[in-house]
Design a protein around this motif. Structure first.
Motif, PDB file in Angstrom:
ATOM      1  N   TYR A  63       1.497   2.599   5.755  1.00  0.00           N
ATOM      2  CA  TYR A  63       2.542   0.825   6.427  1.00  0.00           C
ATOM      3  C   TYR A  63       3.605   1.825   6.736  1.00  0.00           C
ATOM      4  O   TYR A  63       4.411   1.284   8.188  1.00  0.00           O
ATOM      5  N   GLN A  64       3.732   3.347   6.772  1.00  0.00           N
ATOM      6  CA  GLN A  64       5.230   3.999   7.536  1.00  0.00           C
ATOM      7  C   GLN A  64       4.100   3.496   9.091  1.00  0.00           C
ATOM      8  O   GLN A  64       5.084   3.844   9.823  1.00  0.00           O
ATOM      9  N   ARG A  67       5.325   0.550  10.484  1.00  0.00           N
ATOM     10  CA  ARG A  67       6.353  -0.495  11.038  1.00  0.00           C
ATOM     11  C   ARG A  67       6.743   0.993  12.349  1.00  0.00           C
ATOM     12  O   ARG A  67       7.547   1.229  12.736  1.00  0.00           O
ATOM     13  N   ASP A 179       9.511  -8.794   6.358  1.00  0.00           N
ATOM     14  CA  ASP A 179       8.900  -9.257   7.365  1.00  0.00           C
ATOM     15  C   ASP A 179       7.962  -9.917   8.065  1.00  0.00           C
ATOM     16  O   ASP A 179       7.178  -9.500   7.946  1.00  0.00           O
ATOM     17  N   THR A 181       7.658  -9.287  11.216  1.00  0.00           N
ATOM     18  CA  THR A 181       6.767  -8.707  12.334  1.00  0.00           C
ATOM     19  C   THR A 181       4.988  -9.383  12.759  1.00  0.00           C
ATOM     20  O   THR A 181       4.226  -9.553  13.663  1.00  0.00           O
TER      21      THR A 181
END
Length: 306
Positions: A63-64, A67, A179, A181
């Protein structure tokens, strides 16, 4: 040798209970419940990985990377992979009941059925059942976990298949994101709506329909309010309402504290629930589409009608 993406457990029953990695249970959970599974795949910046429950890449790192702008694409299990996965069980003299991710989300059930039809010709004495769960992530996982209960109680493979078909629409899924996005990237939210929603702090609340599709139901401003509304959905639809006595699962995309806040509300309201709320990670297949910041709630309830 076990084929890539195949995890076969020691099975002492007369048939194999199986599913896909998109049930978003932990490796330890699958092993404890004696559920075999086969992995979806995903590409991250062009490199292929198995959706192997965080083994190849930790969920936090996954997940990082999203991001940080990594490009992710998912790849479902094909017919040849299902054939290679199923056939060793059949050679061992085992029948198979395999639970698939919702047909409203992916066509993987078609690949499983093609493999089933070909293998039934080769092994006419064996039974192969394919269940389109119309479920995803922890809802898929909660459904399969209950199927393991049914198997362990002595239910035959034919009875289990009938039970699954009769009960799959009683599995409820409610999920939200803080989020937008990746909802915008996946086309679930328009760029304009996403821009405005981001400014206003809108958190969409979605569920899985009776056709196994992801449907937006509410647009709620603020994480605290959408968490409360998600809890209200369980109060409204849970089996036996406040006397709910089944298990409850929550999955999250690297936002454990948000998941825990929802779990705390549920545990305080449903004292007869079977154990604590189980909080797991949203796996890399589902997470590739939802992105980080997503929380999903799963419970047994009234039959889904829309």
């Amino acid at each position: 040798m076990v084929p890539r993406g195949r995890y076969q457990l020691q099975d002492m029953s007369e048939y194999v209970l199986s599913c896909c990695s998109t049930a978003d249970l932990s490796k330890e959970h699958f092993e404890e419940r004696n559920i075999s599974y086969i992995c979806f795949h995903y590409l991250m910046d062009g490199k292929l990985y198995d959706d192997d429950l965080g083994v190849s890449m930790s969920f936090k790192d996954f997940y990082q990377a999203m991001r940080d702008g990594a490009d992710t694409k998912t790849s479902q299990i094909n017919e040849a992979e299902f054939t290679a996965y199923f056939e060793p069980f059949l050679k061992e003299g085992k029948d198979i009941i395999h639970f698939c991710l919702s047909s409203g989300i992916t066509g993987v059930v078609n690949s499983a059925n093609i493999a089933k039809n070909e293998l039934e010709e080769k092994y006419p004495e064996r039974k192969i059942y394919i269940v389109d769960t119309l479920a995803a992530s922890g809802g898929f996982g909660l459904f399969v976990d209950k199927a393991a209960d049914m198997r362990d109680s002595g239910m035959s493979i034919d009875e289990l298949y009938q039970w699954a078909e009769e009960n799959k629409l009683k599995m409820h899924h409610w999920f939200f994101t803080s989020d937008l996005t990746f909802f915008i990237k996946g086309g679930r939210v328009s760029k304009t709506a996403g821009f405005v929603g981001g400014i206003l702090g809108i958190c969409p609340l979605l569920n899985v329909s009776n056709e196994g599709k992801l449907i937006p139901r509410f647009k709620i401003r603020g994480k605290k309010k959408v968490t409360q509304q998600t809890f209200e959905q369980m109060k409204a639809f849970a089996k036996d309402r406040e006397n709910y006595s089944e298990k409850c699962y929550i999955t999250n995309a690297d936002c454990y504290e948000d998941a825990k806040a929802l779990a705390d509300l549920i545990e305080a309201y449903f004292p007869k629930m079977k154990g604590k709320v189980l909080i797991n990670s949203i796996g890399t297949t589902i997470g590739s589409h939802t992105g980080p910041g997503t929380v999903a709630l799963f419970f047994w309830g009234d039959e889904r009608i829309d």
